[in-house]
Design an enzyme around this catalytic site. Structure first.
Site, PDB file in Angstrom:
ATOM      1  N   ASP A  37      42.951  38.671  42.366  1.00  0.00           N
ATOM      2  CA  ASP A  37      43.230  39.788  41.455  1.00  0.00           C
ATOM      3  C   ASP A  37      44.260  40.744  42.044  1.00  0.00           C
ATOM      4  O   ASP A  37      45.060  41.335  41.310  1.00  0.00           O
ATOM      5  CB  ASP A  37      41.935  40.571  41.152  1.00  0.00           C
ATOM      6  CG  ASP A  37      40.963  39.759  40.323  1.00  0.00           C
ATOM      7  OD1 ASP A  37      41.239  38.571  40.066  1.00  0.00           O
ATOM      8  OD2 ASP A  37      39.917  40.314  39.917  1.00  0.00           O
ATOM      9  N   LEU A 104      39.496  46.398  44.864  1.00  0.00           N
ATOM     10  CA  LEU A 104      39.231  44.975  44.606  1.00  0.00           C
ATOM     11  C   LEU A 104      38.661  44.285  45.839  1.00  0.00           C
ATOM     12  O   LEU A 104      38.236  43.132  45.752  1.00  0.00           O
ATOM     13  CB  LEU A 104      40.521  44.269  44.181  1.00  0.00           C
ATOM     14  CG  LEU A 104      41.340  44.923  43.069  1.00  0.00           C
ATOM     15  CD1 LEU A 104      42.521  44.036  42.695  1.00  0.00           C
ATOM     16  CD2 LEU A 104      40.471  45.168  41.832  1.00  0.00           C
ATOM     17  N   THR A 149      30.911  43.478  38.322  1.00  0.00           N
ATOM     18  CA  THR A 149      30.865  42.045  37.997  1.00  0.00           C
ATOM     19  C   THR A 149      29.713  41.658  37.065  1.00  0.00           C
ATOM     20  O   THR A 149      28.636  42.273  37.102  1.00  0.00           O
ATOM     21  CB  THR A 149      30.710  41.227  39.302  1.00  0.00           C
ATOM     22  OG1 THR A 149      30.279  39.905  39.006  1.00  0.00           O
ATOM     23  CG2 THR A 149      29.670  41.824  40.234  1.00  0.00           C
ATOM     24  N   GLU A 151      27.961  39.258  37.559  1.00  0.00           N
ATOM     25  CA  GLU A 151      26.881  38.770  38.429  1.00  0.00           C
ATOM     26  C   GLU A 151      25.745  39.799  38.481  1.00  0.00           C
ATOM     27  O   GLU A 151      24.607  39.470  38.821  1.00  0.00           O
ATOM     28  CB  GLU A 151      27.452  38.466  39.820  1.00  0.00           C
ATOM     29  CG  GLU A 151      26.517  37.811  40.812  1.00  0.00           C
ATOM     30  CD  GLU A 151      26.054  36.389  40.463  1.00  0.00           C
ATOM     31  OE1 GLU A 151      26.673  35.732  39.610  1.00  0.00           O
ATOM     32  OE2 GLU A 151      25.037  35.956  41.042  1.00  0.00           O
ATOM     33  N   TYR A 173      24.985  39.522  46.761  1.00  0.00           N
ATOM     34  CA  TYR A 173      26.274  39.986  46.232  1.00  0.00           C
ATOM     35  C   TYR A 173      26.051  40.829  44.968  1.00  0.00           C
ATOM     36  O   TYR A 173      26.573  41.944  44.847  1.00  0.00           O
ATOM     37  CB  TYR A 173      27.158  38.772  45.926  1.00  0.00           C
ATOM     38  CG  TYR A 173      28.398  39.081  45.107  1.00  0.00           C
ATOM     39  CD1 TYR A 173      29.538  39.608  45.702  1.00  0.00           C
ATOM     40  CD2 TYR A 173      28.427  38.832  43.729  1.00  0.00           C
ATOM     41  CE1 TYR A 173      30.670  39.885  44.943  1.00  0.00           C
ATOM     42  CE2 TYR A 173      29.547  39.103  42.970  1.00  0.00           C
ATOM     43  CZ  TYR A 173      30.667  39.637  43.574  1.00  0.00           C
ATOM     44  OH  TYR A 173      31.786  39.918  42.816  1.00  0.00           O
ATOM     45  N   LYS A 177      26.785  44.826  44.510  1.00  0.00           N
ATOM     46  CA  LYS A 177      27.728  45.269  43.482  1.00  0.00           C
ATOM     47  C   LYS A 177      27.055  46.218  42.483  1.00  0.00           C
ATOM     48  O   LYS A 177      27.690  47.101  41.927  1.00  0.00           O
ATOM     49  CB  LYS A 177      28.314  44.062  42.751  1.00  0.00           C
ATOM     50  CG  LYS A 177      29.388  43.321  43.542  1.00  0.00           C
ATOM     51  CD  LYS A 177      30.733  44.036  43.443  1.00  0.00           C
ATOM     52  CE  LYS A 177      31.848  43.246  44.088  1.00  0.00           C
ATOM     53  NZ  LYS A 177      33.162  43.887  43.964  1.00  0.00           N
ATOM     54  N   HIS A 203      36.826  35.325  36.113  1.00  0.00           N
ATOM     55  CA  HIS A 203      38.220  35.092  35.703  1.00  0.00           C
ATOM     56  C   HIS A 203      38.919  34.283  36.783  1.00  0.00           C
ATOM     57  O   HIS A 203      38.741  34.502  37.968  1.00  0.00           O
ATOM     58  CB  HIS A 203      38.939  36.402  35.391  1.00  0.00           C
ATOM     59  CG  HIS A 203      38.704  37.487  36.376  1.00  0.00           C
ATOM     60  ND1 HIS A 203      37.560  38.259  36.372  1.00  0.00           N
ATOM     61  CD2 HIS A 203      39.450  37.927  37.400  1.00  0.00           C
ATOM     62  CE1 HIS A 203      37.618  39.127  37.363  1.00  0.00           C
ATOM     63  NE2 HIS A 203      38.752  38.947  38.011  1.00  0.00           N
ATOM     64  N   ARG A 208      43.164  31.170  42.272  1.00  0.00           N
ATOM     65  CA  ARG A 208      41.754  31.297  42.607  1.00  0.00           C
ATOM     66  C   ARG A 208      41.468  30.608  43.948  1.00  0.00           C
ATOM     67  O   ARG A 208      42.019  29.528  44.227  1.00  0.00           O
ATOM     68  CB  ARG A 208      40.951  30.632  41.489  1.00  0.00           C
ATOM     69  CG  ARG A 208      39.446  30.759  41.563  1.00  0.00           C
ATOM     70  CD  ARG A 208      38.977  32.169  41.531  1.00  0.00           C
ATOM     71  NE  ARG A 208      37.736  32.322  40.771  1.00  0.00           N
ATOM     72  CZ  ARG A 208      36.869  33.300  41.009  1.00  0.00           C
ATOM     73  NH1 ARG A 208      37.090  34.199  41.948  1.00  0.00           N
ATOM     74  NH2 ARG A 208      35.779  33.420  40.265  1.00  0.00           N
TER      75      ARG A 208
END
Ligand code: NAP
Ligand code: G4F
Length: 367
Positions: A37, A104, A149, A151, A173, A177, A203, A208
């Site tokens: 990103d 990020l 996220t 997630e 994670y 977050k 995304h 990636r």
């Protein structure tokens, strides 16, 4: 004599114009600039006329390959920043004086977070509080974007998920977050900081990291096509994700910070697909038709034409607690930010496989 006066007045005008444009140029500090990103966002902001400072952490060899790939490496100024060190973050922010900070940086691989939960919590959780504390001490500016996220929805309590859906993270994670998501909201409400949290669904792109399932598959298919590999080993083929294109999603980050009032937004395509489905399309893109076969407990993906095993299931890629199904509802972003994805699932898979085919053919696989 007259010439000298004219020269000085010309220089004065030039200097004033320089200062004026310098003052007018918006400055952005992006943490995690070396990631997927970070590369797309810096490209986007440069096109908008921003001066971009890219924060890299000290490593034995800094990975600027994505920035080079997009042709932006020599257009940004790199600064050294690690989210574990508050004094370092403070000095960088004081030196660069950004109008906008895009955070990020993260330990972003879910699987690793089960093995490194404390490190992940420190960087993805407390690291964000470190930045927020500095902004608070600076009186509430610069503006702040936090990379939250999907997630955080984990064991999703409803489908599709929107900004009001209750959270139920399933990994260290996701938990870290979620902490930083709420800290971002808390600092906005307590200290009048223009802080936004973007709840971005998965995304992907040709940039990636190859540990994530989509790129692992696109690269694996390109290698199979070129005779460099026989089989791709995968974990849970039934997991479903709402996969979009990273290039679309960085625009949403910027749009959030341009709103009069800071807020939080879900960014997603509104379509979900399984890993199995992604695999079938990626195989098709290299001319392979897969049929699925259950061999005992293990599923296999077999090439219809040759009978070769293309996909085998390896339980070591399974997660201790899985996020089985994600599907985002980005209608708030569409309404308030006028944001919409431009790349659909089929085009995304094709784009990733095409890039990897070219890289493998030229021997240019660098991440
Ligand atoms: P990525 O490719 O893994 O990039 C992560 C970046 O964070 C890298 O530049 C990495 O630097 C940097 N970083 C890691 N630890 C750091 C530390 N201690 N201090 C400073 N920098 C550190 O991730 P991405 O896909 O671009 O995602 C960007 C952000 O969005 C992440 O916060 C991620 O959690 C979040 N997010 C991503 C998605 C997605 O689908 N991509 C969805 C929702 C949210 P190195 O190059 O040195 O490792
Ligand atoms: O590609 P993944 O590793 O991405 P995951 O776990 O969804 O996380 C990504 O998206 C999040 C947004 O929801 C981000 F916040 C996060 O930073 C990251 O970018 O795995 C996707 C799914 C999982 O369900 C996983 O179990 O694919 C399944 N999977 C099946 N086989 C696999 C594999 N994942 C990986 N990495 N490798 C496999 O072989």
């Amino acid at each position: 004599m007259v010439d000298t006066i004219n020269l000085w007045s010309d220089l004065y005008i030039l200097l004033s114009l320089f200062n004026y444009f310098n003052f007018m140029t918006k400055k952005a500090l992006i943490t995690g600039i070396t990631g997927q990103d970070g590369a797309y966002l810096s490209n986007f902001l440069l096109k908008k006329g921003y001066k971009v400072y890219g924060a890299v952490r000290r490593t034995s060899s800094i990975n600027t390959a994505r920035l080079s790939d997009l042709g932006v490496l020599d257009k940004i100024e790199l600064v050294t920043l690690d989210l574990s060190e508050i004094t370092n973050i403070q000095r960088v922010i004081e030196k660069t004086e950004p109008d906008e900070i895009y955070n990020l940086a993260a330990q972003s691989f879910v699987q690793t977070s089960y093995e490194q939960p404390i490190y992940t919590s420190d960087i993805d959780g407390i690291g964000v509080t470190r930045i927020l504390e500095i902004i608070r001490n600076m009186g509430g500016s610069p503006k702040f974007y936090q990379a939250s996220t999907s997630e955080m929805f984990g064991k999703a309590q409803e489908s599709p998920q929107n900004e009001k859906t209750p959270f139920y993270p399933r990994s260290p994670y996701g938990v870290a977050k979620l902490y930083s998501h709420w800290m971002t909201i808390n600092y906005r409400e307590s200290w009048d900081i223009h802080a936004c949290s973007g709840i971005l669904f998965n995304h992907e792109s040709p940039l990636r990291g190859s540990e994530f399932v989509t790129r692992k598959i696109s690269l694996g298919m390109a290698e199979i096509k070129n005779g460099k590999k026989d089989t791709i080993n995968l974990g849970n083929l039934s997991a479903e994700r709402d996969w979009g294109f990273a290039g679309d999603y960085v625009e949403a980050m910027w749009l959030m910070l341009q709103q009069k009032e800071p807020d939080d937004y879900v960014i997603a395509t509104g379509q979900t697909h399984s890993v199995r489905n992604f695999t079938e399309l990626a195989a098709k893109a290299v001319g392979i038709d897969i049929e699925w076969d259950i061999n005992g407990l293990a599923e296999r993906g077999i090439c219809k034409k040759t009978g070769k095993i293309i996909i085998s299931v390896d339980s070591s890629f399974n997660r201790p607690a899985e996020t089985e199904h994600l599907l985002g509802d980005a209608s708030k972003a569409e309404r308030e930010l006028n944001w919409k994805p431009t790349v659909n699932f089929e085009s995304l898979v094709e784009m990733m496989v095409d890039h990897d085919l070219k890289r493998v053919e030229k021997g240019l696989v660098w991440f």
